[in-house]
Design a protein around this motif. Structure first.
Motif, PDB file in Angstrom:
ATOM      1  N   ILE A 113      28.040  41.614  68.691  1.00 25.99           N
ATOM      2  CA  ILE A 113      29.502  41.557  68.749  1.00 25.99           C
ATOM      3  C   ILE A 113      30.068  41.035  67.436  1.00 25.99           C
ATOM      4  N   ILE A 114      31.081  41.748  66.938  1.00 30.92           N
ATOM      5  CA  ILE A 114      31.831  41.264  65.791  1.00 30.92           C
ATOM      6  C   ILE A 114      33.058  40.537  66.322  1.00 30.92           C
ATOM      7  N   ASP A 115      33.124  39.269  66.033  1.00 31.17           N
ATOM      8  CA  ASP A 115      34.202  38.403  66.501  1.00 31.17           C
ATOM      9  C   ASP A 115      35.227  38.241  65.388  1.00 31.17           C
ATOM     10  N   TRP A 116      36.050  39.292  65.214  1.00 32.68           N
ATOM     11  CA  TRP A 116      37.118  39.217  64.223  1.00 32.68           C
ATOM     12  C   TRP A 116      38.152  38.172  64.639  1.00 32.68           C
ATOM     13  N   GLU A 117      38.902  37.679  63.687  1.00 33.33           N
ATOM     14  CA  GLU A 117      40.048  36.830  64.006  1.00 33.33           C
ATOM     15  C   GLU A 117      41.221  37.718  64.440  1.00 33.33           C
ATOM     16  N   TYR A 118      42.068  37.147  65.270  1.00 36.26           N
ATOM     17  CA  TYR A 118      43.214  37.885  65.806  1.00 36.26           C
ATOM     18  C   TYR A 118      44.456  37.009  65.709  1.00 36.26           C
ATOM     19  N   ASN A 119      45.540  37.549  65.134  1.00 38.53           N
ATOM     20  CA  ASN A 119      46.763  36.741  64.999  1.00 38.53           C
ATOM     21  C   ASN A 119      48.015  37.469  65.507  1.00 38.53           C
ATOM     22  N   ALA A 120      47.820  38.344  66.509  1.00 39.10           N
ATOM     23  CA  ALA A 120      48.940  39.061  67.145  1.00 39.10           C
ATOM     24  C   ALA A 120      49.795  39.795  66.122  1.00 39.10           C
ATOM     25  N   TRP A 121      49.114  40.630  65.317  1.00 40.80           N
ATOM     26  CA  TRP A 121      49.775  41.550  64.378  1.00 40.80           C
ATOM     27  C   TRP A 121      50.640  40.812  63.374  1.00 40.80           C
ATOM     28  N   GLY A 122      50.001  39.869  62.706  1.00 41.00           N
ATOM     29  CA  GLY A 122      50.702  39.144  61.655  1.00 41.00           C
ATOM     30  C   GLY A 122      51.517  37.983  62.159  1.00 41.00           C
ATOM     31  N   GLY A 123      51.100  37.382  63.273  1.00 42.31           N
ATOM     32  CA  GLY A 123      51.788  36.220  63.814  1.00 42.31           C
ATOM     33  C   GLY A 123      53.094  36.526  64.517  1.00 42.31           C
ATOM     34  N   LYS A 124      53.284  37.784  64.941  1.00 43.47           N
ATOM     35  CA  LYS A 124      54.564  38.183  65.533  1.00 43.47           C
ATOM     36  C   LYS A 124      54.806  37.581  66.921  1.00 43.47           C
ATOM     37  N   TYR A 125      53.716  37.390  67.679  1.00 40.37           N
ATOM     38  CA  TYR A 125      53.886  37.020  69.083  1.00 40.37           C
ATOM     39  C   TYR A 125      52.996  35.841  69.484  1.00 40.37           C
ATOM     40  N   PRO A 126      53.296  34.657  69.001  1.00 39.93           N
ATOM     41  CA  PRO A 126      52.526  33.504  69.452  1.00 39.93           C
ATOM     42  C   PRO A 126      52.917  33.137  70.897  1.00 39.93           C
ATOM     43  N   PRO A 127      52.009  32.424  71.602  1.00 39.22           N
ATOM     44  CA  PRO A 127      50.663  32.024  71.184  1.00 39.22           C
ATOM     45  C   PRO A 127      49.667  33.164  71.381  1.00 39.22           C
ATOM     46  N   TYR A 128      48.566  33.111  70.651  1.00 39.76           N
ATOM     47  CA  TYR A 128      47.526  34.141  70.773  1.00 39.76           C
ATOM     48  C   TYR A 128      46.129  33.519  70.743  1.00 39.76           C
ATOM     49  N   ASN A 129      46.058  32.212  70.940  1.00 39.59           N
ATOM     50  CA  ASN A 129      44.777  31.510  70.861  1.00 39.59           C
ATOM     51  C   ASN A 129      43.796  31.955  71.941  1.00 39.59           C
ATOM     52  N   ASN A 130      44.269  32.204  73.158  1.00 42.84           N
ATOM     53  CA  ASN A 130      43.358  32.644  74.219  1.00 42.84           C
ATOM     54  C   ASN A 130      42.798  34.030  73.926  1.00 42.84           C
TER      55      ASN A 130
END
Length: 348
Positions: A113-130
């Protein structure tokens, strides 16, 4: 850190046999507003269709969500025999982007598995930690090793032919709201290293209304090793016309690793889908593939039937199923955005 490319891992094309398809059950009322329950008929038709030929594995936010899903499966008379629910906390439903990239090893069918980081398309829709934690949770469920490159990457931004080529868009992957410290060459190096490809092909932009900055799964899709479908807009006054024409012109100039041009199939865009004054990113390209089907979003317009016919001609061994996505597209994505395939380890 492991180097997947050097170990002969690769990201299979979507038509590679699946073990399952992963979904993240919709819970976010900021995304769906009062329409959340209105998407259920189409969403559960998606679940039902996937389950006809492979497992459906669903990230469910909590015990209450699991109870809701089970109740709706009964309501829509869907067998639970091929459906698995996992209590994984989520922020939103776009599993294509926050789900795991699962690689297969050509030598021994090991999966990684490649565990890329995810930031909801450039931080548009926080929170996205889960959502950002989903790949590691799925790695634990599947008992797979994972690699974390520390780079933001979304599954809807990349398209693979399974034979060494990935296609993506400059408007998304080179956007400074993802990886401001990386240039195009460094992004290409990351794609090659972690996805096990040899070639990166670039289009320019995505369609109007797409809040992902131009994901390629709304514009160009591989349907075989050398064939793509691409969306076109014949109405010259439509804002998508110039965007899609530029992409088409680029596709015509591209050459694959064997030096051959792409076989390009054009599909006319649906009529504009506008709701509450907002142009929504409706596209037939946002289909998802399963072992037995190709699930295509439709939009209650005259172009639907022709699009289904063209896509069916590209997949003679699968049945094309159109599902009305008019409610789902309000969330600014459709069936490909909602799903992420888990490739089978038994085929390389």
């Amino acid at each position: 850190m492991r180097n997947p490319s050097e170990e002969n891992f690769y990201f299979p094309a979507e038509w590679h046999p699946h073990e399952a398809t992963w979904l993240s059950f919709p819970i976010n009322t900021d995304t769906w507003e009062e329409r959340l329950e209105r998407i259920y008929p189409a969403y559960f038709k998606l679940i039902e269709t996937i389950a006809l030929s492979e497992k459906v594995r669903i990230n469910a936010n909590d015990a209450k969500t699991i109870e809701l899903i089970n109740g709706l499966l009964e309501k829509f008379e869907i067998s639970k025999s091929n459906i698995e629910l996992y209590e994984h906390r989520t922020n939103d439903s776009w599993c294509r982007d926050h789900g795991p990239g699962i690689l297969v090893n050509r030598n021994n069918a090991e999966r990684l598995i490649i565990d890329w980081e995810y930031n909801a398309w450039g931080g548009k829709y926080p929170p996205y930690n889960n959502d950002n934690e989903i790949p590691q949770k799925i790695a634990k469920v599947l008992q797979l090793d994972f690699v974390s490159p520390g780079i933001i990457m979304e599954g809807g931004s990349v398209e693979f032919n399974g034979r060494g080529t990935v296609m993506t868009s400059k408007s998304c992957l080179l956007n400074k709201n993802r990886n401001a410290n990386l240039n195009q060459k460094q992004i290409e190096e990351a794609l090659i290293k972690y996805y096990g490809v040899e070639q990166v092909l670039w289009i320019e932009d995505g369609i109007v209304g797409d809040d992902t900055d131009g994901h390629i799964d709304d514009t160009v899709r591989f349907v075989s090793e050398n064939k793509v479908i691409t969306m076109v807009e014949h109405n010259k006054s439509d804002a998508n016309h110039a965007i899609l024409k530029e992409n088409l012109d680029l596709l015509k100039k591209m050459r694959l690793l064997d030096g051959k041009p792409l076989d390009i199939i054009e599909i006319e865009m649906p009529k504009p889908v506008v709701d509450s004054g907002e142009r929504l990113p409706a596209s037939y390209a946002n289909f998802c593939m399963t072992n037995g089907h190709v699930i295509v979003p439709t939009y209650r317009c005259d172009n639907d039937e022709k699009a289904l016919e063209v896509i069916q001609s590209c997949f003679p061994e699968r049945k094309v199923v159109g599902i009305d996505s008019t409610e789902i597209i309000w969330g600014l994505g459709s069936f490909h955005c909602l799903s992420q395939q888990e490739p089978s380890p038994n085929f390389v």
